[in-house]
Write an enzyme that holds these catalytic residues in place. Structure first.
Site: not given
Length: 209
Positions: A117-119
């Site tokens: 997922a993001h980051n």
């Protein structure tokens, strides 16, 4: 049948497979390989890195406020940065960062059907087995091994040298290197001792009958 969109840069020796789409802002370093039917955007791929068939890299992450018709999706402005020599399997999904980048270190090996997922930040030489799911803003330091079907909750930090057994769930930070197992994940020796004790209790109960 490949598509090369705007703001893309392709280095020497790069291979882009049939029906692959570089939608925009994709930078492929020398000798990197993008297999057939991949979709990439807002992504930097390092030297000699490989992305397997049907993988999606750089799409908007799963971030929104509200629910149903009132849901407001959060814009994602970051990128995905993949280091040198990575090998990414088929059907892998890696989301771009919200503001900062999602980062995959050098020589990271990712099996098929993994979601990142993001980051998320993943350190060098880490191995991630099939069907693992890593939630947003997780940090995994270098030289870790994440087993198949492992789930890691958002904002969790794993220190260097952690191994997580398959089908385990990591819900909090792990600050000491070693092997972990179970849900929630705990040191593997303790987890397997508990499992053995439960089996002995079960056998005793059967004998009591």
């Amino acid at each position: 049948f490949s598509v090369i969109g705007p703001d893309c840069h392709i280095g020497p020796g790069v291979v882009v497979g049939a029906h692959a789409i570089l939608e925009r802002d994709v930078h492929l370093a020398e000798n990197s390989k993008i297999a057939a039917h991949c979709w990439l955007a807002h992504t930097v791929v390092g030297v000699s890195a490989k992305v397997g068939q049907h993988s999606v890299v750089g799409k908007r992450g799963f971030g929104f406020d509200g629910q149903g018709a009132d849901a407001q999706f959060i814009p994602h402005l970051g990128r995905v940065v993949i280091g040198e020599g990575c090998d990414i399997g088929s059907g892998v999904a890696i989301d771009r960062g919200v503001i900062e980048d999602t980062r995959i270190g050098s020589y990271v090996m990712i099996d098929n059907l993994v979601h990142i997922a993001h980051n998320v930040c993943i350190g060098d030489n880490t191995i991630i087995l099939g069907q693992a799911g890593i939630a947003g803003s997780v940090t995994i330091e270098k030289n870790c091994v994440i087993g198949g079907q492992v789930g890691i909750a958002d904002h969790v930090h794993l220190c260097e040298g952690v191994s997580v057994a398959s089908k385990s769930g990591v819900t909090k930070d792990i600050s000491k290197p070693g092997a972990y197992a179970g849900f929630p994940a705990e040191p593997a020796r303790s987890f397997w001792a508990q499992i053995a004790a439960l089996r002995r209790l079960g056998n005793l109960a059967k004998k009591g009958k």
